[in-house]
Design a protein around this motif. Structure first.
Motif, PDB file in Angstrom:
ATOM      1  N   ASP A 367      48.038  47.372   2.860  1.00  0.00           N
ATOM      2  CA  ASP A 367      49.244  46.621   3.197  1.00  0.00           C
ATOM      3  C   ASP A 367      49.749  47.048   4.566  1.00  0.00           C
ATOM      4  N   ARG A 368      49.458  46.236   5.561  1.00  0.00           N
ATOM      5  CA  ARG A 368      49.999  46.440   6.904  1.00  0.00           C
ATOM      6  C   ARG A 368      50.943  45.293   7.283  1.00  0.00           C
ATOM      7  N   THR A 369      51.361  44.552   6.277  1.00  0.00           N
ATOM      8  CA  THR A 369      52.121  43.333   6.529  1.00  0.00           C
ATOM      9  C   THR A 369      53.614  43.588   6.400  1.00  0.00           C
ATOM     10  N   ALA A 370      54.331  43.279   7.456  1.00  0.00           N
ATOM     11  CA  ALA A 370      55.787  43.426   7.404  1.00  0.00           C
ATOM     12  C   ALA A 370      56.387  42.295   6.577  1.00  0.00           C
ATOM     13  N   PRO A 371      57.461  42.559   5.862  1.00  0.00           N
ATOM     14  CA  PRO A 371      58.122  41.493   5.109  1.00  0.00           C
ATOM     15  C   PRO A 371      58.723  40.447   6.054  1.00  0.00           C
ATOM     16  N   ALA A 372      59.122  39.348   5.468  1.00  0.00           N
ATOM     17  CA  ALA A 372      59.822  38.318   6.235  1.00  0.00           C
ATOM     18  C   ALA A 372      61.220  38.803   6.590  1.00  0.00           C
ATOM     19  N   TYR A 454      80.866  44.056  18.878  1.00  0.00           N
ATOM     20  CA  TYR A 454      79.633  44.585  18.295  1.00  0.00           C
ATOM     21  C   TYR A 454      78.679  43.426  18.001  1.00  0.00           C
ATOM     22  N   THR A 455      77.384  43.737  18.082  1.00  0.00           N
ATOM     23  CA  THR A 455      76.338  42.806  17.657  1.00  0.00           C
ATOM     24  C   THR A 455      75.547  43.467  16.534  1.00  0.00           C
ATOM     25  N   TYR A 456      75.316  42.706  15.448  1.00  0.00           N
ATOM     26  CA  TYR A 456      74.620  43.216  14.274  1.00  0.00           C
ATOM     27  C   TYR A 456      73.318  42.447  14.055  1.00  0.00           C
ATOM     28  N   GLY A 457      72.344  43.130  13.447  1.00  0.00           N
ATOM     29  CA  GLY A 457      71.103  42.523  12.985  1.00  0.00           C
ATOM     30  C   GLY A 457      70.614  43.287  11.767  1.00  0.00           C
ATOM     31  N   VAL A 458      69.785  42.632  10.934  1.00  0.00           N
ATOM     32  CA  VAL A 458      69.281  43.268   9.715  1.00  0.00           C
ATOM     33  C   VAL A 458      67.773  43.063   9.646  1.00  0.00           C
ATOM     34  N   ALA A 459      67.056  44.111   9.227  1.00  0.00           N
ATOM     35  CA  ALA A 459      65.614  44.046   9.002  1.00  0.00           C
ATOM     36  C   ALA A 459      65.312  44.558   7.596  1.00  0.00           C
ATOM     37  N   SER A 468      60.154  44.425   9.017  1.00  0.00           N
ATOM     38  CA  SER A 468      60.200  43.049   9.506  1.00  0.00           C
ATOM     39  C   SER A 468      60.837  42.990  10.885  1.00  0.00           C
ATOM     40  N   ALA A 469      60.707  41.841  11.509  1.00  0.00           N
ATOM     41  CA  ALA A 469      61.480  41.592  12.715  1.00  0.00           C
ATOM     42  C   ALA A 469      62.954  41.524  12.338  1.00  0.00           C
TER      43      ALA A 469
END
Length: 700
Positions: A367-372, A454-459, A468-469
């Protein structure tokens, strides 16, 4: 009976008649008698071969001495006779032919003759050289021959001496002369063979300058291309390249001549081909390890209704069918044992025709696959924290059950930048929506600094560490503790429905979300005793910079103040010295008899509601004995201009002490309506008046 005697004609006449059947010639002193042949049978010559007739005169009179067929007119008889039985001088030869010239056009009629020649087209003379000459005469005449069948006649005579003649009729094919298109080919026919070929045929054109034919093909739904499918001089063509795709194709043929003129196309001939062609081979095949196994995907193929996925053996190269399906992805449930797997896929159309195999792809089970990435990230700011929420598909449940977790990134400013920092987001929780197949997660950032962008992001980071990205980002400004500045230009305007407060528009940088008005009474020492913020002061309906404080216009004097509230709940206290106030005296509109308590058994009520709806007037009887024999009530409304009560209606009494109600449909907007209610007893006497009132505000 005596028999009849034969004819008594003289013997000499019978002999002469007998000699007429012989030809007598003197040769070396001897007499040779030759018997003439019997009359010839009729001679027909197939066009374009000429029928030729020989005459023993120059007037073409009498029966021809000989008739035969001649493929071309090019003879030199010298000084001899042109045929047995004809003289060497004073004879005539006539050629005739009737042929189809197709579309016709310009022709050249070249002649060479000694002696005379005349050429006719449909009995119209075109060439005329008619004299006894000692040398060959030449001439070329250009003519235009119409379309269709026409007859050529060539008359040649020799008077004396040598005889020779040459004639032809040839198309003129120069592009500057010949502008006549060939006729459309006729009798087109199209058949589809068992070998999936289209055989196209047509009848030959009659034009003498025809160069050939051009065959065109198109899809039934398309148009013919500029370039022909084939060029041929034959009257048939077999299309070995027509695709066996199940589509219908149309064909036409066009004739073209040596001058480059092209006919119109024949009527379309259609052929429905067999579907023997598979779709294109799939592309974009990928295989990568993931939590449940090997995830295999490929791009959809136009026209495909099914796919077959194969695993290729690394040792034998043989293909093993894993799955036949309509979708373009598949999970091959293999363990994460680093064993390499090679795959290929092919497509099938609705007719069952297979495509070629795709290019193979090889991958292992690790498993080298990042989630969506998470989606629908939102941020909500309140006075002390930032609430974040996002969504993931329910299919991620397996990842979450196998140690996947969310990583929340935060950066100061309007973007995350290249290397954002992960933060601790508290109280993470989730809800599921089975209808949309999603999970919604939320958490709280309680470490954010006040009044900061502030700027937010979630992975998502799975249990194998594949991240994931980052989701789409969201930018917010956290709350502050600074209230808006005091309002300016505060004014109070007394009206028939209360007091209207208005003020100036705030500065552009103010984040005002609401205004609040308060009313108070100025004390003897100059201070104001505020009556609380819960007065019926209503925001303007259309004007955000106005509030109506609803009240009965009874001449009272009050102090008014307005404060602004921002989105974080910050607001200056009413007692702050910077908050402006204004003193205003209400209008005095009450009738004189309405001041104080009602003296009789009828008590009038009053009030208003924070809307422009008609609210009506209420009253009740306070003395059961005095009100028992009241049969009806007379209702009047005060007219400020005339200073009188004007009757409105009469309503029956309910005989009790409960409140009664009258809806005044003519109640004025933006005014306080004062009413007079008088009870009428059965004997006609009346009670003292009650004085209900109601305010119908005009919300600006």
């Amino acid at each position: 009976m005596t028999p009849a005697r034969p004819s008594s004609a003289p013997r000499g006449r019978r002999r002469a008649r007998a000699l007429s059947a012989t030809v007598v010639a003197a040769t070396a002193g001897s007499l040779i008698t030759v018997t003439a042949p019997a009359a010839e049978a009729a001679v027909t010559c197939a066009s374009p071969v000429f029928q030729r007739q020989f005459f023993a005169n120059t007037t073409f009179s009498g029966t021809p001495k000989k008739t035969d067929c001649d493929s071309k007119i090019d003879q030199n008889w010298g000084t001899g006779a042109p045929a047995t039985g004809l003289p060497s001088n004073y004879f005539g030869v006539r050629w005739t032919v009737t042929r189809d010239f197709g579309s016709g056009g310009p022709f050249a009629l070249p002649v060479e003759t000694r002696d005379g020649i005349r050429v006719y087209v449909d009995d119209v003379r075109k060439v005329d050289i008619w004299k006894n000459v000692s040398t060959t005469q030449s001439k070329t005449v250009n003519v235009t021959i119409p379309a269709g069948k026409h007859t050529l006649r060539i008359d040649f005579v020799n008077w004396t001496g040598s005889a020779n003649v040459k004639f032809a009729y040839t198309p003129r094919t120069s592009t500057t002369v010949d502008t006549t298109k060939p006729l459309v080919p006729t009798a087109p026919a199209l058949t589809y063979t068992s070998s999936y070929q289209a055989k196209f045929s047509w009848s030959a054109n009659k034009e003498m300058d025809l160069a050939g034919y051009r065959v065109y093909r198109r899809l039934k739904s398309g148009s013919y291309p500029a370039q022909p499918l084939a060029t041929t001089t034959s009257t048939s063509f077999t299309d070995t390249t027509v695709p066996a795709t199940g589509d219908t194709y149309a064909y036409e043929v066009r004739a073209y001549d040596k001058a480059g003129n092209t006919s119109a196309g024949t009527a379309d001939q259609y052929v429905a081909t067999a579907d023997r062609t598979g779709p294109a081979a799939p592309t974009g095949l990928t295989a990568h390890g993931d939590l449940p196994g090997m995830v295999i995907e490929w791009k959809p193929v136009t026209g495909a209704t099914a796919y077959e996925l194969y695993e290729k053996s690394a040792t034998t190269g043989a293909y093993t069918l894993l799955k036949r399906q309509s979708g373009t992805s598949y999970i091959h449930y293999v363990s994460a044992d680093a064993t390499r797997h090679t795959y290929a896929v092919r497509a099938f159309d609705a007719a069952g025709n297979p495509s070629a195999y795709s290019a193979t792809v090889t991958s292992d089970g690790i498993d080298r696959t990042a989630p969506a990435s998470p989606t629908s990230l939102e941020a909500t700011v309140d006075t002390s924290q930032v609430r974040l929420s996002w969504q993931v598909p329910s299919s991620m449940r397996d990842e979450l059950d196998n140690d996947a977790r969310f990583v929340v990134y935060r950066a100061q400013g309007t973007s995350l930048g290249a290397d954002p920092a992960a933060i601790t987001c508290e109280n993470e929780s989730s809800t599921s929506d089975s209808g949309s197949g999603t999970y919604t997660f939320q958490c709280y950032d309680r470490a954010a600094v006040l009044d900061t962008v502030y700027t937010y992001g979630v992975a998502v980071r799975d249990g194998r560490g594949n991240e994931s990205a980052v989701s789409d980002t969201v930018t917010v400004t956290t709350s502050d503790r600074v209230p808006p500045r005091p309002v300016t230009g505060l004014k109070a305007t007394p009206r028939g429905d209360g007091t209207l407060l208005s003020w100036d528009k705030p500065a552009a940088d103010e984040d005002v979300v609401a205004y609040h008005a308060q009313r108070g009474v100025r004390q003897a020492d100059g201070t104001v005793k505020w009556q609380g913020p819960y007065l019926p002061c209503v925001d303007g309906k259309d004007d955000p910079l106005a509030i109506l404080c609803i009240d009965v216009p009874d001449g009272e004097t009050y102090v008014y103040a307005v404060t602004a509230e921002d989105q974080w709940g910050n607001e200056l206290p009413i007692t702050n010295s910077s908050v402006p106030n204004v003193t205003s005296t209400e209008l005095s509109l009450e009738p004189a008899d309405a001041v104080g308590s009602d003296p009789g058994p009828i008590a009038g009520g009053g009030g208003w509601q924070a809307s422009e709806a008609i609210s009506g007037a209420y009253w009740r009887c306070t003395d059961p004995v005095a009100c028992e024999d009241i049969k009806e009530f007379r209702i009047s409304r005060w007219n400020q201009q005339t200073g009188t009560y004007e009757p409105l209606a009469t309503v029956p009494s309910d005989g009790g002490t409960t409140s009664q109600y009258y809806r005044d449909e003519t109640q004025p907007l933006g005014e306080t309506s004062f009413y007079q209610v008088i009870g009428v007893r059965a004997d006609g006497t009346t009670t003292a008046a009650g004085h209900p009132f109601t305010v119908r505000p005009d919300l600006v």
